[in-house]
Each structure stands twice: as C-alpha cells, then as structure tokens.
Motif scaffolding. Structure first.
Motif, mmCIF file in Angstrom:
data_model
loop_
_atom_site.group_PDB
_atom_site.id
_atom_site.type_symbol
_atom_site.label_atom_id
_atom_site.label_comp_id
_atom_site.label_asym_id
_atom_site.label_seq_id
_atom_site.Cartn_x
_atom_site.Cartn_y
_atom_site.Cartn_z
ATOM 1 N N LYS A 226 33.169 44.033 39.777
ATOM 2 C CA LYS A 226 32.777 43.722 41.060
ATOM 3 C C LYS A 226 33.645 42.105 41.408
ATOM 4 C CE LYS A 226 28.607 46.045 41.861
ATOM 5 N NZ LYS A 226 27.254 45.774 41.945
ATOM 6 N N SER A 227 33.841 41.353 40.099
ATOM 7 C CA SER A 227 34.322 40.281 40.272
ATOM 8 C C SER A 227 35.529 40.137 39.879
ATOM 9 C CB SER A 227 33.221 39.214 39.582
ATOM 10 O OG SER A 227 33.250 39.453 38.135
ATOM 11 N N ASN A 251 38.980 32.726 33.550
ATOM 12 C CA ASN A 251 38.057 33.274 34.468
ATOM 13 C C ASN A 251 37.222 34.515 33.954
ATOM 14 O OD1 ASN A 251 38.152 31.157 36.329
ATOM 15 N ND2 ASN A 251 39.874 32.238 37.617
ATOM 16 N N SER A 255 33.401 34.795 33.230
ATOM 17 C CA SER A 255 32.529 35.908 33.584
ATOM 18 C C SER A 255 31.747 36.720 32.603
ATOM 19 C CB SER A 255 33.382 36.700 34.543
ATOM 20 O OG SER A 255 33.888 36.000 35.847
ATOM 21 N N GLU A 259 27.854 37.164 31.912
ATOM 22 C CA GLU A 259 27.155 38.485 32.132
ATOM 23 C C GLU A 259 26.476 38.839 30.813
ATOM 24 O OE1 GLU A 259 26.656 40.039 34.918
ATOM 25 O OE2 GLU A 259 27.896 38.444 36.001
#
Length: 521
Positions: A226-227, A251, A255, A259
């Motif tokens: 999703k990101s 990035n 992320s 998570e």
C-alpha cells in the motif's frame, strides 16, 4: 490449485510434519516417515486430556542440521499430541486466513504438490521462476534492496499471531483468560503448547510454522504494497525490492523495519544491502562453476573430467565460503550420464568430500545404491562409511549420524560396538533411533538407555518421544507416559514413524559374517 482444509490437514500430518520441506527431502533420511499419521488418528489422540502433572505444554525433539559452512541449525519435531491439536485448529479455521496462498509477493506458500506436501522449499540455484521474477522486477530499475528478517522462526511471538489474524485492536481487546475460547486465541494457545507454553519462537521444520510465518509476514507484505511503488518479493523471510533511487531503497527499508516492529520482528543488519543494477541473476561462483562443467547430455562423461570439475569446485569453495559451492557441484555430478556401476573411485571421491562436508551425504543415495558391489570390492567402503560416522558422532551432528547409519543399515554393514555406545552417549534422539534401525545387534544398549530416562521428567520424555514410542510400538518397553494414552492410540492405529529396513539388492549376501570388533576411528 487452491489448497482446501482437508488436503492441508493431511499434508501437515502425513507429509510436512517431520522436517522434510526441502525439495529433495534431504533433511532426514527416507527411513523416517509420518505417512501413517492420518487425520482420523490425529482426531482420536486430540480427544485426550493433557495430564502433565504441572508441566506447561510439551517439549520437542531437536535435530541438528549441518549447513554448507559446517554451522549447525536446529530443527524440531513436536510431540504428536500438541502437533495434532495445532494442525486440527489451523485447518478448522483455514478459510479465515486462506488468503496467504494468494499473496503474490510470497514465493513459498501453501500449494498442492504431487507428493502430498503443502510446503516445499524450491531453492534458488536453478529456479527459472526466480530468473523470470528478477528480469521482470529489475527492468528499468536502478537499485535492488536485499533484506532478511533476523532469526525469524525463533523470534516469532505467539501473541502476534492473533494480531495478524484479526487486527491489533480486536486481538488486544479480546486477550486474556476471559477470551480464551476465541478461535485466534486458541491457535495462539496451540502454538505455545508445542513448546512448553513459551511465547517466543516456533518449531523450525514442520510446515505449521511456515503457515504461521505467512500469516504474519503476509500482513507486513500487505502494508508495504500500500505504501510503495516499486516491486518486491519475499522468499520465506528474505525480501528483494527493486526501485529507481537510493532514496526509494532507504524508504523501503524504513517501511519494512516499521512494519516488522509491529509484530516484534527486526531486520538482520548484516544481511541487508542496497546494490546498483544491473546485477547478475546468480552469484559469481555459479557462473564460474557453470563455465567449467564437463557435461554433455548426449554422451557419457569422462570420469577424469568429473574429477577436475570437482577439484575446481573445491578451489571455488575456498574462494567463496559464503556459497554452497560443493553441494551445487555434487548435485550436478549426480545428474551426469555416468556409469555408476563402474565408478567406484568417483564414489570414494564423493565420500571423501562428505567426510568434511556433512551436507553432501543426502546426495549419495543413488551412487551408493548403483555402485556398492564394485565399490565394496576394493575393501575400503566399510571403513570409509564408519569413519564418516565416527566423525559426525564426535561433532554430534544429527544429520551426519542419521544419513551414514541409513547407508550402513541398507548395506547390512556392521557398526562397531564402541561406536554404537558413543552414539547412545550423545543422547541425540534421532541418532539413537537411526542406530536402532540400522544395527539390530546393538538394540539392547538402546533399550537400556530408553529405560534409564527418568519417567517423572516429562520434558525429557518429550525430547525422546519418537525413540520411546518405537520401543513401545515394538513391545520392548511399557508406555513411559503413564497418564497419557497417546502412544497406545497411535499403536492401536498401526502408526509407526520408522519404516522397515530395505537392504540394497544383494547387500546382505556380501556381509553375512560380522567382522571382528575394531576401535572406532
């Protein structure tokens, strides 16, 4: 084809219970099997109450697997009662998390395999799928990130399983004894029950752990998708991400760290890299080894060329110690058009390598079976195999002991008594059970060892459960679990985890006389 709950239950019990998830089932020799542990049997033993006299959960058998760099990795075989309950609970609620088999980012997920397994580790070395994935994901990209979850299975937190199954809020709102009957809490409890009710870690080996891992990392994948804009894929707990810039790469790592942290997992910093593209699809040692391959599928291979190929592989192995060079080379040799019935020297070469590299032993089944008559003719084979056995006993390598005893057992070859005693002294359950299978003349010392285990120490019984069960199955001892009818039910149903010994054709005639006792090397 989609996996349904019936297929999955049979797979988890009969085909993915013992640690045999690698493509060639090389973790354990093929005399071990759980094929008779059918769903109906699991349902019967799952009805038993756990009368453990204060013990929390069950312990498990530990089995040391030797990696290509000689480092050990501990695999586990849970006791059949908690394993049956976990399998039944997972498949009862399979539809609630069957989405894991549709996760396009995961490369190892439940599937229907022809041999009945649901989880198979296909490996990377010759995977056309991996090549296609790399070419597709890397096209037009400038960087690739490789990231590995640190100590994944031993770090899995059992309470994180409900977090992934129903979300953090619902899982935390419905935690504690008051909500014990919630299906997701029952799965958590079954997982803990296989490991002394501990919340940290799951067994490495059974496919139940792969499913639990897919549930948790599947949610991590979902959040990343999703990101992020770039393409990423995951092989168990190893991530690869293709992107346009270093900033994108950083990035992604940020992320991923965030998570993972939600489920109390962390990255392995030593195995995390950002590399510029283009990159070769395989390591440099694979390329070098391929260029030296004396392989012509249409012609018989010269043994001299095979020796030089293996010599070169040894040189490369020293140059690239982080790669499984020798295993790759020996796997290639096994597939060559060689007349194994007259290649005794080549078999001796391979056994010589296996003395130093235990992970090569599972590859030798076919050469030994096809060549034993010629090979044993020069009188070295017995000493060579016993020497390999003695080396692995001294290093307490479960896999090396089990595989060597498997070969000696099928060859009906004598195991020296002094070495048999050393095997029993290791206290290694699967090694002692392999000796029981391979050498009937030493069964009494094994029975004496089994009877010496403190029956009041339930965890100690659990760590030897398969050995004790076989003694019970063969009527050599009483049920050591006085208050637990699991063994009796399994025996009543004809379940054995140890197959009958099947000698190589003609092997018995070559070894009718037991040689005089000699000290172990």
């Amino acid at each position: 084809m989609a996996v349904d709950s019936d297929f999955l239950l049979t797979a988890l019990l009969c085909h993915n219970y013992l640690p045999t998830s690698r493509r060639e089932r090389e973790e354990l020799p093929p005399n071990f099997s759980s094929s008779a542990f059918l769903p109906d049997v699991a349902r019967k033993i799952a009805e038993h109450e756990d009368k453990r006299n204060g013990c929390k959960g069950f312990d498990q058998i530990e089995y040391r697997l030797t990696r290509f760099n000689t480092a050990g990795r501990w695999l586990s075989i849970p006791h059949p009662l908690p394993h049956a309950k976990l399998c039944l609970k997972l498949t009862e609620h399979w539809e609630k998390f069957a989405w894991i088999q549709k996760n396009t980012h995961s490369n190892i997920k439940p599937q229907r395999y022809e041999d009945g397994r649901a989880i198979v580790m296909n490996g990377y070395s010759d995977s056309s799928e991996k090549t296609g994935r790399h070419l597709s994901h890397s096209f037009g990209k400038r960087y690739v990130v490789h990231a590995d979850v640190s100590n994944f299975f031993p770090s899995l937190y059992s309470h994180a399983i409900p977090w992934a199954l129903v979300g953090f809020k619902e899982a935390k709102d419905k935690s504690g004894k008051k909500h014990h009957d919630e299906w997701f809490n029952q799965i958590d409890a079954c997982v803990r029950h296989t490991r002394r009710d501990e919340t940290q870690g799951v067994a490495i080996g059974p496919a139940t752990s792969n499913i639990l891992g897919e549930i948790i990392l599947g949610k991590v994948d979902e959040a990343l998708a999703k990101s992020l804009d770039g393409e990423f894929s995951r092989y168990i707990d190893d991530y690869s991400y293709y992107c346009d810039s270093e900033e994108d790469a950083k990035n992604f790592l940020h992320s991923l760290e965030c998570e993972l942290a939600k489920f109390k997992l962390h990255l392995n910093v030593k195995k995390t890299t950002i590399e510029k593209l283009p990159q070769p699809n395989v390591g440099p040692w694979v390329i070098e080894l391929g260029q030296s391959m004396p392989f012509d599928k249409e012609k018989e291979v010269s043994l001299f060329d095979v020796y030089r190929y293996l010599d070169f592989a040894q040189v490369l192995s020293a140059k690239y110690p982080e790669g499984s060079v020798l295993k790759y080379a020996v796997s290639t040799v096994i597939k060559m058009p060689i007349r194994w019935d007259s290649a005794g020297n080549l078999l001796q070469y391979l056994l010589g390598l296996s003395f130093h590299h235990t992970n090569l032993l599972p590859l030798l089944e076919m050469p030994i079976e096809k060549n034993y008559a010629d090979f044993f003719g020069y009188g070295r084979a017995g000493a060579d195999l016993v020497s390999i056995l003695a080396e692995n006993v001294s290093l307490k390598r479960s896999d090396g002991i089990c595989w060597t005893l498997y070969f000696l057992g099928r060859l009906e070859h004598h195991v020296p008594e002094t070495l048999a005693k050393e095997i029993v002294d290791t206290g290694d359950c699967m090694s002692i059970l392999s000796l029981y299978w391979a050498a009937e003349e030493h069964r009494q010392i094994i029975v004496d060892y089994a009877n010496s285990i403190d029956k009041a120490h339930l965890y100690e019984l659990d760590r030897h459960w398969m050995l004790l069960y076989q003694m019970f199955f063969d009527s050599l001892m009483d049920n050591p679990y006085a208050a637990d009818p699991t063994f009796q039910t399994l025996r009543d149903e004809g379940v054995s985890f140890l197959l009958d010994r099947a000698p190589y054709p003609g092997a018995f005639a070559m070894f009718t006389a037991v040689p005089p006792e000699a000290p172990s090397p």
